[in-house]
Motif scaffolding. Structure first.
Motif, short mmCIF file in Angstrom:
data_model
loop_
_atom_site.label_atom_id
_atom_site.label_comp_id
_atom_site.label_asym_id
_atom_site.label_seq_id
_atom_site.Cartn_x
_atom_site.Cartn_y
_atom_site.Cartn_z
N VAL A 29 -15.37 -1.30 -7.02
CA VAL A 29 -16.81 -1.51 -7.07
C VAL A 29 -17.19 -2.73 -7.89
CG1 VAL A 29 -18.97 -0.49 -7.82
CG2 VAL A 29 -17.30 0.91 -6.64
N SER A 30 -16.52 -2.98 -9.02
CA SER A 30 -16.88 -4.13 -9.83
C SER A 30 -16.12 -5.38 -9.41
CB SER A 30 -16.63 -3.83 -11.31
OG SER A 30 -15.25 -3.63 -11.53
N ASN A 31 -15.35 -5.28 -8.36
CA ASN A 31 -14.57 -6.40 -7.86
C ASN A 31 -15.50 -7.54 -7.43
OD1 ASN A 31 -12.94 -8.11 -6.20
ND2 ASN A 31 -11.55 -6.40 -5.88
N PRO A 32 -15.22 -8.77 -7.85
CA PRO A 32 -16.08 -9.88 -7.46
C PRO A 32 -16.12 -10.12 -5.95
CG PRO A 32 -14.21 -10.66 -8.77
CD PRO A 32 -14.15 -9.17 -8.74
N LEU A 33 -15.14 -9.61 -5.23
CA LEU A 33 -15.16 -9.76 -3.77
C LEU A 33 -16.35 -9.03 -3.15
CD1 LEU A 33 -11.38 -9.24 -2.89
CD2 LEU A 33 -12.65 -11.39 -2.96
N LEU A 34 -16.81 -7.96 -3.79
CA LEU A 34 -17.95 -7.20 -3.27
C LEU A 34 -19.24 -8.01 -3.35
CD1 LEU A 34 -19.02 -4.42 -2.25
CD2 LEU A 34 -19.40 -3.85 -4.65
N LEU A 35 -19.36 -8.86 -4.37
CA LEU A 35 -20.61 -9.58 -4.64
C LEU A 35 -20.76 -10.79 -3.74
CD1 LEU A 35 -20.41 -9.36 -8.52
CD2 LEU A 35 -21.52 -7.78 -6.93
N GLN A 36 -20.92 -10.51 -2.44
CA GLN A 36 -21.06 -11.55 -1.43
C GLN A 36 -22.07 -11.09 -0.38
OE1 GLN A 36 -17.35 -13.42 -0.11
NE2 GLN A 36 -16.28 -11.99 -1.45
N THR A 37 -22.21 -11.89 0.66
CA THR A 37 -23.05 -11.55 1.80
C THR A 37 -22.16 -11.03 2.91
OG1 THR A 37 -24.65 -13.25 1.19
CG2 THR A 37 -24.74 -12.44 3.45
N TRP A 38 -22.54 -9.89 3.50
CA TRP A 38 -21.74 -9.23 4.52
C TRP A 38 -22.57 -8.97 5.77
CZ3 TRP A 38 -16.75 -8.88 3.19
CH2 TRP A 38 -16.42 -8.91 1.84
N ARG A 52 -17.43 -11.08 5.98
CA ARG A 52 -18.09 -11.96 5.02
C ARG A 52 -18.79 -13.12 5.74
NH1 ARG A 52 -17.98 -16.33 2.10
NH2 ARG A 52 -16.08 -17.28 2.81
N LYS A 53 -20.00 -13.40 5.30
CA LYS A 53 -20.77 -14.53 5.82
C LYS A 53 -21.33 -15.31 4.65
CE LYS A 53 -20.44 -13.96 10.20
NZ LYS A 53 -19.80 -14.93 11.02
N ASP A 54 -21.57 -16.58 4.85
CA ASP A 54 -22.13 -17.40 3.78
C ASP A 54 -23.64 -17.21 3.63
OD1 ASP A 54 -19.67 -18.47 3.06
OD2 ASP A 54 -19.83 -20.06 4.57
N VAL A 55 -24.33 -16.95 4.75
CA VAL A 55 -25.78 -16.78 4.72
C VAL A 55 -26.17 -15.60 5.61
CG1 VAL A 55 -26.33 -19.19 4.24
CG2 VAL A 55 -26.09 -18.44 6.59
N ILE A 125 -18.04 5.23 0.06
CA ILE A 125 -16.71 4.93 -0.46
C ILE A 125 -16.32 3.57 0.08
CG2 ILE A 125 -14.25 5.50 -0.32
CD1 ILE A 125 -14.98 8.39 -0.25
N ILE A 126 -15.82 2.70 -0.78
CA ILE A 126 -15.28 1.43 -0.33
C ILE A 126 -13.84 1.70 0.08
CG2 ILE A 126 -14.70 -0.94 -0.95
CD1 ILE A 126 -16.93 -0.78 -3.05
N SER A 127 -13.60 1.79 1.39
CA SER A 127 -12.25 2.11 1.84
C SER A 127 -11.43 0.85 2.09
CB SER A 127 -12.28 2.98 3.10
OG SER A 127 -12.98 2.36 4.14
N SER A 131 -11.15 -10.47 0.92
CA SER A 131 -12.03 -11.64 0.84
C SER A 131 -12.88 -11.81 2.10
CB SER A 131 -11.22 -12.90 0.59
OG SER A 131 -10.32 -13.11 1.65
N GLY A 132 -12.48 -11.21 3.22
CA GLY A 132 -13.24 -11.38 4.45
C GLY A 132 -13.74 -10.10 5.08
N ASP A 133 -13.31 -8.93 4.58
CA ASP A 133 -13.68 -7.65 5.19
C ASP A 133 -14.14 -6.64 4.14
OD1 ASP A 133 -12.95 -8.24 7.91
OD2 ASP A 133 -10.86 -8.04 7.30
N LEU A 134 -15.13 -5.84 4.54
CA LEU A 134 -15.61 -4.75 3.71
C LEU A 134 -15.81 -3.55 4.63
CD1 LEU A 134 -16.95 -3.43 1.18
CD2 LEU A 134 -19.09 -4.49 1.93
N LYS A 135 -15.26 -2.41 4.24
CA LYS A 135 -15.44 -1.19 5.01
C LYS A 135 -16.02 -0.13 4.10
CE LYS A 135 -12.77 -0.12 8.53
NZ LYS A 135 -11.67 0.38 9.37
N LEU A 136 -17.21 0.37 4.46
CA LEU A 136 -17.90 1.41 3.71
C LEU A 136 -17.95 2.69 4.54
CD1 LEU A 136 -21.01 -0.55 2.37
CD2 LEU A 136 -18.90 -0.05 1.15
#
Length: 159
Positions: A29-38, A52-55, A125-127, A131-136
């Motif tokens: 949860v506190s991982n800096p990878l989470l703090l992005q735009t998805w 992950r997207k830039d904008v 849950i963050i499963s 750097s490029g993928d997030l699965k909730l």
């Protein structure tokens, strides 16, 4: 005689330091990878897969986590829920920018709250987090979670 207790204390301090460091590294949860735009890429029975997207793309579902517990999201307008679960890229859906809050509830779980649009409110849950993928995976009460797990197994959906 004085050296032996000092060696023990140093060993205990080092062991404690490495244990705390290891536990912190497991905290997704506190991982800096989470703090992005998805941007939402796929939705399977309340398992949200993002890339992950830039904008933000104003015409699609997306979320942005910020360090201060705040977040922004492009969500379907509050009254525009028809067909959302089946087809989130439906051209009829109109997306609007909402501001919400998120907080850490455990090492891999977070709570999301949007006061003006409740479609994404809940515990997740963050499963997967790279750097490029997030699965909730959305969490429900025990009875509903059992039903969802049954549906996921039936559809062969892995989280």
């Amino acid at each position: 005689m004085f050296l032996l207790p000092m060696k023990k204390s140093i060993c205990i301090i080092l062991l404690s330091f490495f244990t705390i460091t290891f536990v912190k590294s497991q905290d997704r949860v506190s991982n800096p990878l989470l703090l992005q735009t998805w941007k939402l890429k796929k939705l399977d029975t309340y398992i949200y897969t993002f890339e992950r997207k830039d904008v933000f793309d104003n015409k699609s579902f997306g979320i942005r986590f910020k360090e201060n517990g705040k977040m922004q999201a492009n969500l379907p307008q509050a009254g525009d829920r028809s067909g959302f679960m089946e087809d989130f890229s439906n051209k009829k859906l109109k997306f609007e920018r909402y501001t919400g809050e998120w907080k850490k509830t455990s090492d891999s779980t977070l709570t999301v709250i949007f006061s003006s649009n409740s479609s994404m409110n809940g515990n997740f849950i963050i499963s997967r987090l790279t750097s490029g993928d997030l699965k909730l995976k959305r969490l429900f009460d025990a009875k509903t979670e059992k039903k969802m797990d049954s549906i996921r197994r039936e559809k062969n959906i892995l989280d």
